[in-house]
Design a protein around this motif. Structure first.
Motif, PDB file in Angstrom:
ATOM      1  N   UNK A   1      -4.532   8.608  43.289  1.00 43.80           N
ATOM      2  CA  UNK A   1      -6.066   8.335  43.627  1.00 43.80           C
ATOM      3  C   UNK A   1      -6.867   8.858  42.365  1.00 43.80           C
ATOM      4  N   UNK A   2      -7.927   9.006  42.233  1.00 39.50           N
ATOM      5  CA  UNK A   2      -8.567   9.347  41.017  1.00 39.50           C
ATOM      6  C   UNK A   2      -8.826  10.912  41.125  1.00 39.50           C
ATOM      7  N   UNK A   3      -8.618  11.387  40.245  1.00 37.24           N
ATOM      8  CA  UNK A   3      -8.862  12.957  40.168  1.00 37.24           C
ATOM      9  C   UNK A   3     -10.332  13.322  39.902  1.00 37.24           C
TER      10      UNK A   3
ATOM     11  N   UNK B   1     -12.128  11.292  37.430  1.00 35.67           N
ATOM     12  CA  UNK B   1     -12.421   9.809  37.483  1.00 35.67           C
ATOM     13  C   UNK B   1     -11.128   9.059  36.925  1.00 35.67           C
ATOM     14  N   UNK B   2     -10.102   9.816  36.393  1.00 38.24           N
ATOM     15  CA  UNK B   2      -8.826   9.152  36.209  1.00 38.24           C
ATOM     16  C   UNK B   2      -7.713   9.063  37.423  1.00 38.24           C
ATOM     17  N   UNK B   3      -7.014   7.984  37.181  1.00 34.48           N
ATOM     18  CA  UNK B   3      -5.862   7.910  38.529  1.00 34.48           C
ATOM     19  C   UNK B   3      -4.938   8.871  38.118  1.00 34.48           C
ATOM     20  N   UNK B   4      -4.572   9.373  39.160  1.00 37.65           N
ATOM     21  CA  UNK B   4      -3.496  10.629  39.008  1.00 37.65           C
ATOM     22  C   UNK B   4      -2.819  10.588  40.183  1.00 37.65           C
TER      23      UNK B   4
ATOM     24  N   UNK C   1      -5.166   5.101  47.416  1.00 36.44           N
ATOM     25  CA  UNK C   1      -5.953   5.667  48.298  1.00 36.44           C
ATOM     26  C   UNK C   1      -7.717   6.225  47.344  1.00 36.44           C
ATOM     27  N   UNK C   2      -8.442   5.778  48.032  1.00 36.10           N
ATOM     28  CA  UNK C   2      -9.823   6.249  47.363  1.00 36.10           C
ATOM     29  C   UNK C   2      -9.988   7.621  47.810  1.00 36.10           C
TER      30      UNK C   2
ATOM     31  N   UNK D   1      -0.721  17.957  45.879  1.00 31.88           N
ATOM     32  CA  UNK D   1      -0.170  18.763  44.729  1.00 31.88           C
ATOM     33  C   UNK D   1      -0.226  17.789  43.665  1.00 31.88           C
ATOM     34  N   UNK D   2      -0.406  18.452  42.273  1.00 32.32           N
ATOM     35  CA  UNK D   2      -0.143  17.690  40.961  1.00 32.32           C
ATOM     36  C   UNK D   2       1.137  18.036  40.553  1.00 32.32           C
ATOM     37  N   UNK D   3       1.684  17.443  39.422  1.00 32.47           N
ATOM     38  CA  UNK D   3       2.994  17.768  39.098  1.00 32.47           C
ATOM     39  C   UNK D   3       3.059  19.078  38.667  1.00 32.47           C
ATOM     40  N   UNK D   4       1.992  19.587  37.993  1.00 30.51           N
ATOM     41  CA  UNK D   4       2.095  21.230  37.535  1.00 30.51           C
ATOM     42  C   UNK D   4       2.254  22.174  38.846  1.00 30.51           C
ATOM     43  N   UNK D   5       1.752  21.678  39.762  1.00 29.21           N
ATOM     44  CA  UNK D   5       1.580  22.343  40.978  1.00 29.21           C
ATOM     45  C   UNK D   5       3.081  22.339  41.675  1.00 29.21           C
TER      46      UNK D   5
END
Length: 364
Positions: free
Chosen positions: A66-68, A71-74, A104-105, A132-136
């Motif tokens: 989804x967008x972070x 506004x970028x897809x992540x 997902x939006x 969770x992001x990759x860093x998380x």
């Protein structure tokens, strides 16, 4: 090993509990024939968990794209994705895998809820949506992997002000010395939780350890709820499960949530458990139910209920002699502890960091 800890009828333990929905994957009711494809995929995923780099593990088990905030897809992991990336045997949902995600939006993301977790779960403290992001992911796996006593040592070592608190710079130095991984310098949601929105607050050892213990609790709670719902096929009914069913089916007695949590807190003290069992065997003493109870209560400090100890003996005492077989039991505990092997803690690296820090302090 986790499968035998929950009885096949564990869903009857708490009839008032609601079925988990939302982020929990749907499970089929009734037995389903295990195919060669199922076995192949499961073996591949188990190897991937142990042998692959964290980036590949994350990209395989993460399910949301989804967008972070920018506004970028992540790509993001749900709490269940995080558990699935750690625990062998939990299959990735069909149609999702390496670099395959659900698009997902932001509005749908806000509605995602993991009903198997309480509102004050550590996942929701990191982000309102629990993702969770990759860093998380990297940070949380590291926290689950390292023994608590080494964190206590690290706080004493890198507390430059002598007040028991670490700055974000101190923490980064500690983690870099232990892991030799520059990725831990990247800012994650964990950093903001520890050091505030401006990253200028200090982190106490008490707050750090409480965060880690709650993380362990929430991961075990997720695991308990998933295992409780996991159906069992005929192919999975091994001799061990037959022994358990034969003994406990008449009384409908399974493992409660509190017993489940206590057992896996007990497992985290594997080195102490292994040493104690080795001393018993070297002395020629048998490991009886009373001896294991003494080890859990006195040595480890995590009491096991009489029922859990009875289940352990049912599983590992194949000859029904009332004596626990050490090798099989310890090997099962090791298998459990190796689920985070790809970021395992290196004690030698920590000692090297201690020496390096001491030398720098003497030079200054």
């Amino acid at each position: 090993m986790q499968g035998w800890l929950l009885h096949a009828n564990a869903e009857k333990l708490n009839p008032e509990a609601k079925e988990p929905r939302g982020l929990f994957p749907k499970v089929e009711t009734g037995a389903r024939r295990v195919t060669f494809r199922d076995i192949t995929i499961q073996e591949y995923e188990n190897r991937l968990r142990v042998c692959s780099q964290p980036e590949k593990i994350f990209c395989y088990f993460a399910t949301i794209k989804t967008e972070n905030d920018a506004g970028k897809l992540k790509v993001f992991m749900t709490p269940v994705d995080f558990l699935r990336s750690l625990r062998p045997g939990l299959r990735q949902p069909e149609g999702l895998g390496l670099n395959q995600f659900r698009r997902m939006d932001r509005e749908k993301i806000k509605k995602l809820k993991c009903s198997g977790l309480p509102k004050d779960s550590i996942f929701y403290k990191l982000r309102p949506d629990g993702l969770l992001t990759f860093c998380d992911f990297l940070y949380l796996v590291m926290l689950l992997t390292m023994p608590e006593k080494y964190f206590k040592m690290g706080f004493r070592l890198f507390d430059q002000q002598g007040n028991g608190n670490l700055s974000i710079r101190d923490m980064n130095t500690l983690l870099l010395g232990i892991t030799h991984d520059e990725r831990f310098r990247n800012i994650s949601a964990v950093h903001f939780y520890f050091f505030g929105p401006q990253l200028n607050q200090k982190l106490s050892l008490a707050k750090f350890l409480e965060f880690r213990r709650q993380l362990q609790h929430d991961v075990l709670l997720l695991e308990f709820n998933l295992l409780k719902k996991k159906p069992m096929s005929k192919a999975e009914k091994t001799n061990t499960l037959k022994r358990i069913n034969k003994k406990y089916q008449p009384v409908k007695r399974g493992i409660t949530q509190d017993e489940f949590m206590s057992f896996f807190r007990f497992v985290q003290h594997l080195p102490d458990i292994e040493t104690a069992l080795s001393y018993h065997y070297l002395a020629g003493a048998d490991i009886s139910r009373g001896a294991l109870k003494h080890i859990s209560d006195v040595l480890v400090g995590v009491p096991l209920s009489a029922h859990v100890i009875d289940v352990i003996f049912t599983v590992f005492n194949t000859k029904n002699s009332g004596i626990l077989g050490c090798n099989g039991f310890i090997e099962a505990l090791r298998h459990r502890m190796l689920r985070c092997k790809h970021t395992s803690f290196n004690l030698e690296d920590l000692y090297g960091s201690i020496l390096k820090c001491a030398k720098e302090a003497l030079i200054v």
